[in-house]
Design a protein around this motif. Structure first.
Motif, mmCIF file in Angstrom:
data_model
loop_
_atom_site.group_PDB
_atom_site.id
_atom_site.type_symbol
_atom_site.label_atom_id
_atom_site.label_comp_id
_atom_site.label_asym_id
_atom_site.label_seq_id
_atom_site.Cartn_x
_atom_site.Cartn_y
_atom_site.Cartn_z
ATOM 1 N N TYR A 15 0.830 -1.199 0.000
ATOM 2 C CA TYR A 15 0.000 0.000 0.000
ATOM 3 C C TYR A 15 0.865 1.250 0.000
ATOM 4 C CZ TYR A 15 -3.031 3.719 1.572
ATOM 5 O OH TYR A 15 -3.682 4.931 1.679
ATOM 6 N N PHE A 16 1.834 1.299 0.903
ATOM 7 C CA PHE A 16 2.671 2.494 1.006
ATOM 8 C C PHE A 16 3.601 2.653 -0.189
ATOM 9 C CE2 PHE A 16 1.590 2.320 5.568
ATOM 10 C CZ PHE A 16 1.150 3.619 5.705
ATOM 11 N N LEU A 17 4.130 1.562 -0.702
ATOM 12 C CA LEU A 17 5.092 1.657 -1.792
ATOM 13 C C LEU A 17 4.436 1.856 -3.154
ATOM 14 C CD1 LEU A 17 7.700 -1.076 -0.821
ATOM 15 C CD2 LEU A 17 7.865 1.393 -0.535
ATOM 16 N N LEU A 18 3.326 1.225 -3.390
ATOM 17 C CA LEU A 18 2.738 1.259 -4.722
ATOM 18 C C LEU A 18 1.467 2.098 -4.816
ATOM 19 C CD1 LEU A 18 3.181 -2.501 -5.646
ATOM 20 C CD2 LEU A 18 4.603 -0.599 -6.325
ATOM 21 N N ILE A 19 0.469 1.729 -4.075
ATOM 22 C CA ILE A 19 -0.851 2.334 -4.243
ATOM 23 C C ILE A 19 -0.859 3.785 -3.807
ATOM 24 C CG2 ILE A 19 -3.269 2.190 -3.541
ATOM 25 C CD1 ILE A 19 -2.774 -0.865 -3.172
ATOM 26 N N ARG A 20 -0.350 4.081 -2.640
ATOM 27 C CA ARG A 20 -0.391 5.453 -2.118
ATOM 28 C C ARG A 20 0.448 6.400 -2.970
ATOM 29 N NH1 ARG A 20 1.815 7.982 3.255
ATOM 30 N NH2 ARG A 20 0.449 9.784 3.394
ATOM 31 N N SER A 21 1.642 5.969 -3.346
ATOM 32 C CA SER A 21 2.494 6.836 -4.159
ATOM 33 C C SER A 21 1.895 7.047 -5.543
ATOM 34 C CB SER A 21 3.906 6.277 -4.257
ATOM 35 O OG SER A 21 3.900 5.019 -4.888
ATOM 36 N N GLN A 22 1.255 6.035 -6.099
ATOM 37 C CA GLN A 22 0.612 6.181 -7.410
ATOM 38 C C GLN A 22 -0.557 7.159 -7.325
ATOM 39 O OE1 GLN A 22 1.652 5.015 -10.270
ATOM 40 N NE2 GLN A 22 -0.054 5.814 -11.440
ATOM 41 N N ASN A 23 -1.338 7.085 -6.268
ATOM 42 C CA ASN A 23 -2.459 8.015 -6.097
ATOM 43 C C ASN A 23 -1.977 9.454 -5.962
ATOM 44 O OD1 ASN A 23 -4.315 5.964 -6.263
ATOM 45 N ND2 ASN A 23 -4.586 5.763 -4.058
ATOM 46 N N LYS A 24 -0.864 9.659 -5.253
ATOM 47 C CA LYS A 24 -0.307 11.007 -5.113
ATOM 48 C C LYS A 24 0.143 11.542 -6.467
ATOM 49 C CE LYS A 24 1.386 10.895 -0.368
ATOM 50 N NZ LYS A 24 2.588 10.999 0.467
ATOM 51 N N LYS A 25 0.787 10.696 -7.241
ATOM 52 C CA LYS A 25 1.274 11.111 -8.554
ATOM 53 C C LYS A 25 0.104 11.466 -9.475
ATOM 54 C CE LYS A 25 4.346 9.682 -12.239
ATOM 55 N NZ LYS A 25 5.248 8.646 -12.750
ATOM 56 N N GLU A 26 -0.947 10.655 -9.463
ATOM 57 C CA GLU A 26 -2.130 10.941 -10.276
ATOM 58 C C GLU A 26 -2.781 12.254 -9.863
ATOM 59 O OE1 GLU A 26 -4.797 7.614 -10.232
ATOM 60 O OE2 GLU A 26 -3.299 6.273 -11.122
ATOM 61 N N LYS A 27 -2.839 12.527 -8.577
ATOM 62 C CA LYS A 27 -3.419 13.778 -8.090
ATOM 63 C C LYS A 27 -2.604 14.971 -8.565
ATOM 64 C CE LYS A 27 -4.997 16.118 -3.907
ATOM 65 N NZ LYS A 27 -4.369 17.396 -4.130
ATOM 66 N N GLN A 28 -1.272 14.865 -8.529
ATOM 67 C CA GLN A 28 -0.417 15.952 -9.005
ATOM 68 C C GLN A 28 -0.633 16.212 -10.490
ATOM 69 O OE1 GLN A 28 3.513 14.645 -7.937
ATOM 70 N NE2 GLN A 28 3.465 15.716 -5.972
ATOM 71 N N ILE A 29 -0.789 15.158 -11.265
ATOM 72 C CA ILE A 29 -1.015 15.319 -12.709
ATOM 73 C C ILE A 29 -2.367 15.968 -12.956
ATOM 74 C CG2 ILE A 29 -1.387 14.055 -14.870
ATOM 75 C CD1 ILE A 29 0.771 12.070 -13.880
ATOM 76 N N ARG A 30 -3.402 15.529 -12.224
ATOM 77 C CA ARG A 30 -4.735 16.149 -12.378
ATOM 78 C C ARG A 30 -4.687 17.628 -12.038
ATOM 79 N NH1 ARG A 30 -6.750 11.541 -9.765
ATOM 80 N NH2 ARG A 30 -6.867 12.718 -7.845
ATOM 81 N N ASP A 31 -3.996 17.971 -10.947
ATOM 82 C CA ASP A 31 -3.879 19.371 -10.545
ATOM 83 C C ASP A 31 -3.124 20.188 -11.593
ATOM 84 O OD1 ASP A 31 -5.238 18.791 -8.233
ATOM 85 O OD2 ASP A 31 -3.437 18.715 -6.965
ATOM 86 N N MET A 32 -2.054 19.627 -12.136
ATOM 87 C CA MET A 32 -1.275 20.321 -13.150
ATOM 88 C C MET A 32 -2.129 20.595 -14.385
ATOM 89 S SD MET A 32 0.480 19.586 -16.320
ATOM 90 C CE MET A 32 0.603 17.827 -16.268
ATOM 91 N N ARG A 33 -2.889 19.597 -14.823
ATOM 92 C CA ARG A 33 -3.737 19.773 -16.011
ATOM 93 C C ARG A 33 -4.881 20.747 -15.745
ATOM 94 N NH1 ARG A 33 -3.710 13.414 -17.673
ATOM 95 N NH2 ARG A 33 -1.652 13.441 -18.664
ATOM 96 N N ALA A 34 -5.395 20.766 -14.531
ATOM 97 C CA ALA A 34 -6.484 21.688 -14.203
ATOM 98 C C ALA A 34 -5.999 23.127 -14.130
ATOM 99 C CB ALA A 34 -7.122 21.285 -12.877
ATOM 100 N N ASN A 35 -4.729 23.337 -13.828
ATOM 101 C CA ASN A 35 -4.189 24.683 -13.668
ATOM 102 C C ASN A 35 -3.434 25.191 -14.893
ATOM 103 O OD1 ASN A 35 -5.147 24.995 -11.011
ATOM 104 N ND2 ASN A 35 -3.461 23.767 -10.251
#
Length: 116
Positions: A15-35
């Motif tokens: 969870y900490f190594l794969l899922i959580r870090s992937q979710n953070k990365k996806e959120k950063q990309i969504r924020d970048m595209r929204a801005n």
């Protein structure tokens, strides 16, 4: 009993190594595209460098090359912003992400050591 604990521990680590870090990365990309804003220099998923000329909902018009060729692309096709002022912000956010990942790994190892 120890087998169940080790399986649960593996799930926690995944969870900490794969899922959580992937979710953070996806959120950063969504924020970048929204801005995204007019004038940002971007690179598309296909490797095309351009400058945003116009934004209309989820369609971006970018200017490419010396001839100022205008291309319409989908917002989701933007891979990254390559402005010089944003590069330092992106590098800082990547460094913060690495630090958070290391902290998560340390915490999971401490939990593992405490259980043993």
């Amino acid at each position: 009993m120890q087998g169940i604990i080790s399986i649960l521990l593996m799930f926690v680590i995944f969870y900490f190594l794969l899922i959580r870090s992937q979710n953070k990365k996806e959120k950063q990309i969504r924020d970048m595209r929204a801005n995204l804003k007019k004038g940002d220099e971007i690179i598309t998923i296909g490797g095309i460098y351009g400058k945003i000329f116009n934004i209309h909902d989820d369609v971006l018009t970018i200017v490419v090359g010396k001839d100022n060729l205008k291309i319409k692309i989908a917002r989701w096709a933007v891979a990254d912003i390559v402005n010089k002022e944003n590069k330092s912000e992106n590098n800082a956010s990547k460094e913060e992400e690495k630090q958070e990942l290391l902290q998560d790994q340390k915490e999971s190892l401490q939990k593992q050591n405490n259980k043993e």
